[in-house]
Design a protein around this motif. Sequence first.
Motif, short mmCIF file in Angstrom:
data_model
loop_
_atom_site.label_atom_id
_atom_site.label_comp_id
_atom_site.label_asym_id
_atom_site.label_seq_id
_atom_site.Cartn_x
_atom_site.Cartn_y
_atom_site.Cartn_z
N VAL A 84 72.40 24.56 -29.10
CA VAL A 84 71.97 23.14 -28.96
C VAL A 84 72.82 22.24 -28.59
N ILE A 124 70.60 15.47 -29.79
CA ILE A 124 69.35 15.32 -29.05
C ILE A 124 69.40 13.65 -28.56
N PHE A 159 66.20 24.02 -29.91
CA PHE A 159 66.00 23.22 -31.28
C PHE A 159 64.73 23.60 -31.87
N ALA A 182 67.88 20.95 -24.57
CA ALA A 182 68.31 20.86 -25.78
C ALA A 182 67.25 20.91 -26.92
N TYR A 183 66.02 20.34 -26.61
CA TYR A 183 65.09 19.94 -27.59
C TYR A 183 64.22 21.41 -27.68
N PRO A 212 71.82 18.67 -35.12
CA PRO A 212 71.05 19.03 -33.78
C PRO A 212 70.29 17.91 -33.24
N GLN A 265 74.13 21.94 -24.97
CA GLN A 265 73.40 21.46 -23.88
C GLN A 265 73.62 20.06 -23.42
N TRP A 303 73.38 26.10 -34.58
CA TRP A 303 72.96 25.10 -33.67
C TRP A 303 74.05 25.09 -32.65
#
Length: 525
Positions: free
Chosen positions: A255, A473, A268, A264-265, A469, A258, A252
Motif C-alpha cells: 500500500v 492514502i 488496503f 493504494a485504497y 496506510p 503505491q 502494508w
Amino acid sequence: MKSCNSVRENATECKVTGQSVCSNQLRIMSLNIQCLKNKYLELEVAANSDHIDCLCVMEHWCRDSELSSINLSQFKLASQYEAKSLIIEKDFEAVAIQLYSLKKKIIVAAIYRSPSGDTEVFLKNSEEMLNIFSNENSTIILCGDFNINLLVQSPVKNKFLDILKCCNMFPHISAPTRTTDSSESLIDNIFSNVDTHEVAVTNVNIGLSDHNALTFNLTATPKEEENKKEYKRFFSTENCNRFKNNLKNAVWSEVLAQTNTNDAYNIFASTFMTYFEMCFPKKLLSYRSSGSKGTWITPGIKKSSETMKLLSLKLKTCHDQQFVVYVRTYKKTYRKVIAKAKLLSNDRLIRQASNKSRMLWKMVKKETGGQTKEQEINLKNNENIPIKKDAMANYVNNYFVNIPLTLSSKFKQQPTVTTPMVNTSMMAMPTDEHEVLKVIKCLKSKMSYGLDDVPVSIIKKIAPCVVKPIVHIANLSLSIGHDLKLFIMSTYFCFLGNKFLYTTYILCFSMILYADFCAFWACKL
C-alpha cells in the motif's frame, strides 16, 4: 359488497395481527364498541389480555381521518367499511379478510345492520356474499351486530337462519349479548361452517358498551413451527482481539509503495476485508419467532381489566346507587391509569434511545398509523434517456465531480483575471498518525454497519493497526488533488434496489480524511 369512502361515521372495521400468538390457535373478537376514539386503549388491553389475533369492531363512529390516527399495538388495519352511497348504508355494511392460518384458508367477515335498516336488502346481500364465500372452499367465520334478535321468533329470523344453513353455517352464541334494564336480546353473534367441537366461544361484557364482546377460538392440531434462518456475524471480544492482532501483523508495504490513490485504497481494502471475513465469518442461525408483546400493558393493568369485566357483569343485576357510583369511579380511574401507563412507556423508550429524534418520529408514525412509503427513484441524463438503476450511482458521482469542467465548457471565451502578486502563500501540509487517530476517536461508537457488515465501533478498536496506510492514502489524495474528490464522493453513493446505501468502512475512512482536511484548513484560516 363495495369498498367506498364516506364523510359520515363508518360502521365496521376489521384489524388483524401479522402473526398468531399461538401457532395452533386463531382467536377472534367481535364487539359493537359504540365509539372507538375514547375507548381504544381499553380495547387494546382487553385484546392483549385475551391474546386476540383478529379484532372486528362495529359502530366505531370514526371518520376516515380519525380512524387512520388510531393505533392499536400489534394490530394493523386490514379492512374497513367505507360508504360513498346511501343506497345500502344502514341496510348492509360489511368487510372481509382472508387469512392463511392453521393450514387452512380462512375468511373472516364482519357485518353491521342498523336497527332501522331494510331487512330484505340485508338478507339479499348476505345471501350473495355467503354464496361467493362458499365457492372459495374455505373456512368461513361471520361475526357482527345483525340487529336480528334470535331469542324471539320472527319471519326475518327464520329467513336469516335458512340462508346460513344453506351455506352450512350455524350460530355459536345462544345467550343474550345485549342486556338493558328492561330487555335482553341476542342481536350479536358469530356464525361459522366449523364443527362446534373444534371451537370455543365466550360471551362477556367487558365494560366498553352495552354490547357483550364475543370471542371465537379456533384450534387445530399443534404443528411444529418452522425455524427462521438468518446469517449473522459475532463480534465477540475474542474475535475482535484476533482481528486486531492480524491487522497489527499485516504488512502494508504494498500500500505504501503505491503512487495512485485508487490503487493504494483497493489494496488496503482487499487486505482489510480478507482479515475481517476470516475473524468474523457469517454463521447461519435458526430461531423461532416469538410473538411481539405489548410492553406497556403490565400484569396490574391486565388484572384491572378483569376486575372491570366482573364489575360490568355485576352492574347488570345490582342497581344499588353506591355501587353504581363506585363502578363509575373505578372505570374513570382505570382509564387514567392505562393512559398514563402508555405515556410513561413511550417516554421511557425515547429516553433510552441512542437517537432520540429518530425514536420520537418513529413513535409518532406508529401512534398516528403513518407508514413510510418507498419512492421510486427515476433519473434521466442530458439526452432525456432514463438511467438504469445499477448505473445511477456512478452517474451521480460523475455529475458532481465534473461540475467545474461542465460549467467551464459553456464559456465561449475563457475569462482572464489579472491579480497582483501575493508575497505569502498557503499550502496543505501532510497529515500524520496523531491527527488521524484524533479524528477516529471522535466517531460515534455504534454497531451500525453498511453493505460490508463492518461496524463503526470495530474500526475505532483497530484504528492504531491501520493508521499508517490511512495516513498514506490521505496524503496521496492531497498530493494528487482530483482523486480526493473521487474518493470522498464514491463513499456516499452505492445503489441497491430502490435505495442509496454506502459501505461502512469506506465511509468511516472518508470521514477521517474529510475531517482531517477540514480541521487543517480551519486552523489555517
